[in-house]
Scaffold this motif. Sequence first.
Motif, PDB file in Angstrom:
ATOM      1  N   HIS A  59      42.474  32.102  45.062  1.00 23.73           N
ATOM      2  CA  HIS A  59      42.701  31.315  43.848  1.00 23.73           C
ATOM      3  C   HIS A  59      44.174  31.344  43.474  1.00 23.73           C
ATOM      4  O   HIS A  59      44.924  32.199  43.948  1.00 23.73           O
ATOM      5  CB  HIS A  59      41.937  31.928  42.661  1.00 23.73           C
ATOM      6  N   GLY A  60      44.566  30.445  42.580  1.00 16.62           N
ATOM      7  CA  GLY A  60      45.821  30.581  41.874  1.00 16.62           C
ATOM      8  C   GLY A  60      45.597  31.487  40.672  1.00 16.62           C
ATOM      9  O   GLY A  60      44.481  31.575  40.143  1.00 16.62           O
ATOM     10  N   VAL A  61      46.637  32.169  40.211  1.00 15.25           N
ATOM     11  CA  VAL A  61      46.495  33.099  39.093  1.00 15.25           C
ATOM     12  C   VAL A  61      46.050  32.365  37.831  1.00 15.25           C
ATOM     13  O   VAL A  61      45.176  32.841  37.089  1.00 15.25           O
ATOM     14  CB  VAL A  61      47.821  33.853  38.839  1.00 15.25           C
ATOM     15  N   ALA A  62      46.635  31.196  37.564  1.00 11.70           N
ATOM     16  CA  ALA A  62      46.280  30.446  36.356  1.00 11.70           C
ATOM     17  C   ALA A  62      44.807  30.049  36.377  1.00 11.70           C
ATOM     18  O   ALA A  62      44.102  30.155  35.365  1.00 11.70           O
ATOM     19  CB  ALA A  62      47.164  29.205  36.234  1.00 11.70           C
ATOM     20  N   VAL A  63      44.321  29.607  37.525  1.00  9.73           N
ATOM     21  CA  VAL A  63      42.908  29.232  37.654  1.00  9.73           C
ATOM     22  C   VAL A  63      42.023  30.458  37.457  1.00  9.73           C
ATOM     23  O   VAL A  63      40.996  30.403  36.775  1.00  9.73           O
ATOM     24  CB  VAL A  63      42.646  28.590  39.029  1.00  9.73           C
ATOM     25  N   LEU A  64      42.415  31.577  38.054  1.00  8.26           N
ATOM     26  CA  LEU A  64      41.624  32.804  37.939  1.00  8.26           C
ATOM     27  C   LEU A  64      41.440  33.207  36.482  1.00  8.26           C
ATOM     28  O   LEU A  64      40.322  33.489  36.039  1.00  8.26           O
ATOM     29  CB  LEU A  64      42.311  33.927  38.714  1.00  8.26           C
ATOM     30  N   LEU A  65      42.531  33.244  35.724  1.00  6.67           N
ATOM     31  CA  LEU A  65      42.456  33.696  34.337  1.00  6.67           C
ATOM     32  C   LEU A  65      41.695  32.701  33.465  1.00  6.67           C
ATOM     33  O   LEU A  65      40.994  33.091  32.528  1.00  6.67           O
ATOM     34  CB  LEU A  65      43.858  33.925  33.791  1.00  6.67           C
ATOM     35  N   ARG A  66      41.809  31.412  33.785  1.00  9.41           N
ATOM     36  CA  ARG A  66      41.086  30.415  32.988  1.00  9.41           C
ATOM     37  C   ARG A  66      39.586  30.489  33.258  1.00  9.41           C
ATOM     38  O   ARG A  66      38.770  30.436  32.335  1.00  9.41           O
ATOM     39  CB  ARG A  66      41.599  29.014  33.310  1.00  9.41           C
ATOM     40  N   VAL A  67      39.222  30.656  34.515  1.00  8.48           N
ATOM     41  CA  VAL A  67      37.807  30.647  34.894  1.00  8.48           C
ATOM     42  C   VAL A  67      37.103  31.915  34.439  1.00  8.48           C
ATOM     43  O   VAL A  67      35.960  31.883  33.976  1.00  8.48           O
ATOM     44  CB  VAL A  67      37.668  30.465  36.421  1.00  8.48           C
ATOM     45  N   TYR A  68      37.792  33.067  34.543  1.00  6.47           N
ATOM     46  CA  TYR A  68      37.121  34.347  34.293  1.00  6.47           C
ATOM     47  C   TYR A  68      37.549  35.004  32.982  1.00  6.47           C
ATOM     48  O   TYR A  68      37.294  36.181  32.781  1.00  6.47           O
ATOM     49  CB  TYR A  68      37.380  35.305  35.457  1.00  6.47           C
ATOM     50  N   ALA A  69      38.160  34.234  32.080  1.00  5.33           N
ATOM     51  CA  ALA A  69      38.615  34.805  30.812  1.00  5.33           C
ATOM     52  C   ALA A  69      37.464  35.400  30.012  1.00  5.33           C
ATOM     53  O   ALA A  69      37.618  36.452  29.371  1.00  5.33           O
ATOM     54  CB  ALA A  69      39.334  33.734  29.986  1.00  5.33           C
ATOM     55  N   ASN A  70      36.296  34.762  30.044  1.00  7.77           N
ATOM     56  CA  ASN A  70      35.158  35.247  29.256  1.00  7.77           C
ATOM     57  C   ASN A  70      34.495  36.478  29.849  1.00  7.77           C
ATOM     58  O   ASN A  70      33.644  37.103  29.211  1.00  7.77           O
ATOM     59  CB  ASN A  70      34.101  34.145  29.126  1.00  7.77           C
ATOM     60  N   CYS A  71      34.868  36.837  31.073  1.00 11.07           N
ATOM     61  CA  CYS A  71      34.208  37.948  31.764  1.00 11.07           C
ATOM     62  C   CYS A  71      35.036  39.225  31.755  1.00 11.07           C
ATOM     63  O   CYS A  71      34.641  40.216  32.371  1.00 11.07           O
ATOM     64  CB  CYS A  71      33.897  37.558  33.213  1.00 11.07           C
ATOM     65  N   ILE A  72      36.185  39.195  31.110  1.00 16.06           N
ATOM     66  CA  ILE A  72      37.052  40.367  31.069  1.00 16.06           C
ATOM     67  C   ILE A  72      36.730  41.182  29.831  1.00 16.06           C
ATOM     68  O   ILE A  72      36.837  40.707  28.702  1.00 16.06           O
ATOM     69  CB  ILE A  72      38.537  39.959  31.071  1.00 16.06           C
ATOM     70  N   ASP A  73      36.299  42.420  30.036  1.00 19.25           N
ATOM     71  CA  ASP A  73      35.951  43.318  28.941  1.00 19.25           C
ATOM     72  C   ASP A  73      37.108  44.274  28.661  1.00 19.25           C
ATOM     73  O   ASP A  73      38.055  44.389  29.435  1.00 19.25           O
ATOM     74  CB  ASP A  73      34.703  44.140  29.288  1.00 19.25           C
ATOM     75  N   GLY A  74      36.970  44.989  27.561  1.00 22.68           N
ATOM     76  CA  GLY A  74      37.962  46.013  27.232  1.00 22.68           C
ATOM     77  C   GLY A  74      38.870  45.561  26.100  1.00 22.68           C
ATOM     78  O   GLY A  74      39.243  44.398  25.985  1.00 22.68           O
ATOM     79  N   GLY A  75      39.223  46.491  25.244  1.00 30.41           N
ATOM     80  CA  GLY A  75      40.154  46.198  24.170  1.00 30.41           C
ATOM     81  C   GLY A  75      39.507  45.688  22.904  1.00 30.41           C
ATOM     82  O   GLY A  75      40.192  45.488  21.892  1.00 30.41           O
ATOM     83  N   ASP A  76      38.177  45.461  22.919  1.00 30.43           N
ATOM     84  CA  ASP A  76      37.514  44.926  21.728  1.00 30.43           C
ATOM     85  C   ASP A  76      37.614  45.894  20.553  1.00 30.43           C
ATOM     86  O   ASP A  76      37.880  45.468  19.414  1.00 30.43           O
ATOM     87  CB  ASP A  76      36.040  44.626  22.027  1.00 30.43           C
ATOM     88  N   ASP A  77      37.385  47.181  20.803  1.00 32.93           N
ATOM     89  CA  ASP A  77      37.412  48.156  19.722  1.00 32.93           C
ATOM     90  C   ASP A  77      38.787  48.208  19.081  1.00 32.93           C
ATOM     91  O   ASP A  77      38.919  48.270  17.845  1.00 32.93           O
ATOM     92  CB  ASP A  77      37.019  49.545  20.241  1.00 32.93           C
ATOM     93  N   THR A  78      39.838  48.184  19.904  1.00 37.06           N
ATOM     94  CA  THR A  78      41.210  48.225  19.369  1.00 37.06           C
ATOM     95  C   THR A  78      41.494  46.999  18.523  1.00 37.06           C
ATOM     96  O   THR A  78      42.052  47.097  17.419  1.00 37.06           O
ATOM     97  CB  THR A  78      42.218  48.308  20.520  1.00 37.06           C
ATOM     98  N   MET A  79      41.115  45.829  19.019  1.00 37.96           N
ATOM     99  CA  MET A  79      41.360  44.600  18.269  1.00 37.96           C
ATOM    100  C   MET A  79      40.538  44.572  16.978  1.00 37.96           C
ATOM    101  O   MET A  79      41.038  44.135  15.931  1.00 37.96           O
ATOM    102  CB  MET A  79      40.992  43.387  19.134  1.00 37.96           C
ATOM    103  N   ASN A  80      39.289  45.057  17.054  1.00 34.51           N
ATOM    104  CA  ASN A  80      38.442  45.086  15.846  1.00 34.51           C
ATOM    105  C   ASN A  80      39.044  46.011  14.789  1.00 34.51           C
ATOM    106  O   ASN A  80      38.981  45.713  13.578  1.00 34.51           O
ATOM    107  CB  ASN A  80      37.036  45.558  16.200  1.00 34.51           C
ATOM    108  N   ASP A  81      39.607  47.144  15.216  1.00 33.90           N
ATOM    109  CA  ASP A  81      40.234  48.070  14.259  1.00 33.90           C
ATOM    110  C   ASP A  81      41.427  47.419  13.580  1.00 33.90           C
ATOM    111  O   ASP A  81      41.612  47.582  12.354  1.00 33.90           O
ATOM    112  CB  ASP A  81      40.685  49.343  14.984  1.00 33.90           C
TER     113      ASP A  81
END
Length: 308
Positions: free
Chosen positions: A279-301
């Motif tokens: 893939h291209g990097v831009a395509v990868l991040l656009r396609v799989y953006a919803n599947c990347i976990d982590g950082g939710d607790d920090t952002m919620n705080d």
Amino acid sequence: MVRRVLDSLCVRLDGKPAAASTVQRKRATFYNVLGYAVELELIASNPVDRVQWTAPEVAQSIDRRVVANPAQVATLLEAVKSLGKRADKVTAFFGCLYYAGMRPSEAADLRREDCDLAGRCADCGTDFEDLAAVKPSRSCDHEKIEHRWGRLVLAGTSPRAGSHWTDDGGSHERRGLKHRGRAETRTVPIPPRLVELLCAHVENHGVGPDGRFFRGLHGGPLSESVYDRWWKLAREKALTESQVASPLVRRPYDLRHAAASLWLNAGVPPTEAARRLGHGVAVLLRVYANCIDGGDDTMNDKIGEALA
């Protein structure tokens, strides 16, 4: 008439709505056909340009509900294997989609010379770059093998084009890798589990005269109908009733999505994940953006502190 044709592209043969990606692809084909008619001077201009009609929007990102975790994939692969010897011929095929992030057309064209299947003898400690070359020696029979990280060098794909559209009249046509020149290759490291699956496939089922791992029932190219059938049966056997009804790895291609999500969540840099997937990097991040976990607790705080 053009509007009626465009509207008909949105409906399947059974009368149900077609997928947005299917509508978009067929609309592009229809447009190009009429564009060729303009080139031949059969019509003055492309009539599609004069019709105010918009194709349904195609989702740009993957639905995270289709992504399976490693334990679920392992259970599904065992289910495929348990369906019998004919089904077991595609166990390693599905393993390639998940453990190497390959496209189905790439896995269908995988050949023995494309693989470096590394391992180590647990008895004598000898390292082997390719387990195919392992032979008993005077000092050790090399019966206990520890599989290690191997490597695939992907050089081509074998998509189904239909016998009317191939040069040799076959249903599949060998081509270069997607989005790459015909002579370009892509190197993908593979984990010990896939090395083990491929070695077991060679031992139990062999390879074709041309070195291909995966073949159809009569030795020809592996068709989608064959592996799709085994995949559906494996889902029904390995998953719960609610999971079978859900989008969870509904298609074999979803194993590739699961691989990409696993790599990104494990901290693999997007540039390296994109390289392995082709893939291209831009395509990868656009396609799989919803599947990347982590950082939710920090952002919620941070948001909670701002609301306080």
